[in-house]
Design a protein around this motif. Structure first.
Motif: not given
Length: 334
Positions: A194-199, A169-174, A235-237, A256-261
């Protein structure tokens, strides 16, 4: 020459500075592309807990360029060749570097973070930080490969050690997440984005996600799939995504924690201990992995999405990045 420099919290400007000269063991690159990164926003807006960055500092740690001058002790035959720059650089001598974990070197100065980087027309870098760009890999692709692709590859292939047939599962499709989807698919995993933006969810499907869902519709108290979730990559964090990652992963799985939100966040102690959930941190990647990533791009296995804009527009694109108006990755061209 023009350079975009950080002068302190909230003070980031495009200014004129002297062209650098390569010192001993260094190479001067004409910058051909430099990728924008959320990490730069964290620096500019002092969002890393007061971490001390030198000022003034030319930012930009995703760099591809052409060698135009060599310093003492460097082979002049490098001149005229294209290179991607391994941002952490590494000293080559410490225990981490000798073990092939040069991304964790504490002796060298990371380019664009602790020494001047690539948001400029020219940049001087250590010769040992250069990785040749294969034919067929564009300048913008090479630039973003040094972080946006390398970080995702390192996190999934070597930190989480994703295996064929596993569910990821990938959180954040940026910018990072879209590359992570491709990496996981290349390994042979079943991929959920997983993301919150349809695009961004649409892009996730285009780049290989087997399933793309609005994370707000996910109930972590109910099974997300009819199969176990082996790895969750955040990938959001931010605090919410860190908690979501811990709740979604199956027993015995890896987060695995990658993002630094955010620089904090809660740990679900009972869940982690009783279910033997591994919480893994992942930072950037290694020089050897960067060479692998560039090869994968050259062979068409990975296709990093990137758009280019003039360096003169950097303030505009930094603001757009902060507003969430950038779909994937931007590379600036002097």
């Amino acid at each position: 020459m023009r350079a975009a420099r950080f002068f302190g919290p909230g003070d980031f400007r495009l200014v004129e500075v002297e062209r650098p000269s390569p010192g001993p063991g260094e190479v001067l690159l004409r910058v051909r592309a430099a990728g924008l990164c959320h990490s730069d926003l964290h620096i500019i807006h002092d969002e890393l807990g007061g971490y001390p960055f030198p000022v003034p500092l030319t930012l930009g740690h995703e760099i591809a360029g052409e060698a135009v001058e060599t310093g003492p002790g460097v082979d002049p035959s490098l001149i005229g060749r294209r290179f991607a720059v391994f941002g952490p650089a590494g000293c080559g001598q410490c225990a981490f570097c000798r073990a092939g974990r040069d991304n964790l070197c504490t002796e060298s100065l990371a380019i664009g973070l602790a020494r001047d980087g690539g948001y400029a027309e020219f940049v001087a870098v250590p010769a040992h930080a250069l990785v040749p760009v294969p034919d067929g890999v564009g300048d913008a692709e090479a630039a973003v490969a040094t972080d946006a692709v390398l970080t995702s590859f390192h996190a999934l292939a070597n930190v989480a050690r994703v295996r064929p047939g596993e569910t990821v599962v990938i959180i954040g499709a940026g910018g990072l997440g879209l590359n992570a989807i491709q990496v996981a698919r290349a390994i042979g995993a079943y991929v959920v984005a997983l993301d919150v933006q349809p695009r961004k969810l649409e892009l996730a499907r285009q780049f290989g996600a087997d399933l793309a869902l609005d994370s707000r519709s996910v109930d972590p108290e109910k099974p997300l799939l009819d199969r176990r979730i082996d790895v969750v990559g955040d990938f959001v964090g931010n605090d919410a995504t860190k908690l979501l990652a811990q709740r979604l992963v199956s027993r015995g799985g890896r987060v695995v924690l990658v993002g630094l939100g955010s620089v904090a966040g809660s740990l679900l102690g009972l869940r982690i201990v009783a279910d033997e959930v591994a919480i893994l941190g992942s930072f950037w990647g290694t020089r050897a992995e960067l060479a692998t990533v560039l090869d994968l791009i050259g062979r068409g296995v990975l296709r990093p999405p990137v758009e280019t804009h003039p360096l003169d527009e950097i303030l505009t694109w930094m603001q757009r990045l902060r507003e969430g108006a950038v779909e994937h990755r931007v590379a600036l061209v002097p």
